[in-house]
Design a protein around this motif. Sequence first.
Motif, PDB file in Angstrom:
ATOM      1  N   UNK A  70       0.704   6.540  -6.215  1.00 14.89           N
ATOM      2  CA  UNK A  70      -0.567   7.572  -7.439  1.00 14.89           C
ATOM      3  C   UNK A  70       0.276   8.513  -6.339  1.00 14.89           C
ATOM      4  N   UNK A  71       0.885   8.586  -5.418  1.00 19.49           N
ATOM      5  CA  UNK A  71       0.727  10.744  -5.226  1.00 19.49           C
ATOM      6  C   UNK A  71       1.975  10.942  -6.707  1.00 19.49           C
TER       7      UNK A  71
ATOM      8  N   UNK B 145      -3.579  10.947 -12.088  1.00 18.16           N
ATOM      9  CA  UNK B 145      -3.903  11.194 -10.991  1.00 18.16           C
ATOM     10  C   UNK B 145      -4.539  12.395 -10.266  1.00 18.16           C
ATOM     11  N   UNK B 146      -3.270  13.034  -9.747  1.00 18.02           N
ATOM     12  CA  UNK B 146      -3.229  13.935  -9.328  1.00 18.02           C
ATOM     13  C   UNK B 146      -4.574  15.155  -9.490  1.00 18.02           C
TER      14      UNK B 146
ATOM     15  N   UNK C 104       0.875  -0.983  -0.208  1.00 18.67           N
ATOM     16  CA  UNK C 104       0.143  -0.062   0.106  1.00 18.67           C
ATOM     17  C   UNK C 104       0.680   1.887   0.024  1.00 18.67           C
ATOM     18  N   UNK C 105       2.082   1.598   0.756  1.00 17.66           N
ATOM     19  CA  UNK C 105       2.875   2.374   0.437  1.00 17.66           C
ATOM     20  C   UNK C 105       3.540   2.457  -0.792  1.00 17.66           C
ATOM     21  N   UNK C 106       3.612   1.295  -1.569  1.00 14.95           N
ATOM     22  CA  UNK C 106       4.043   1.101  -3.040  1.00 14.95           C
ATOM     23  C   UNK C 106       3.467   2.289  -3.314  1.00 14.95           C
TER      24      UNK C 106
END
Length: 76
Positions: free
Chosen positions: A53-54, A59-60, A46-48
């Motif tokens: 996504x960040x 996506x942003x 989830x962190x990766x």
Amino acid sequence: MAIVNFRTDEVTQQALDELTAEGSTVSAAIRKALLDAARQKRRNFMRRESTALLNDAADLAESRAALRDMDDLRAW
């Protein structure tokens, strides 16, 4: 339920001794260690994924557009 046998080496035996030092059974310590490892693996994934996504401009932009659209729905 499966029964699993494995051979420890010096390092894993020390770890097992540490995990059972307060009275936990070997089976309980191994079950907990496996659950902890699986949980950590999911967190790392989830962190990766979050980091990817960040850094994803598309996506942003989509997230910002959705926030702008929802802003009109605010009660106050």
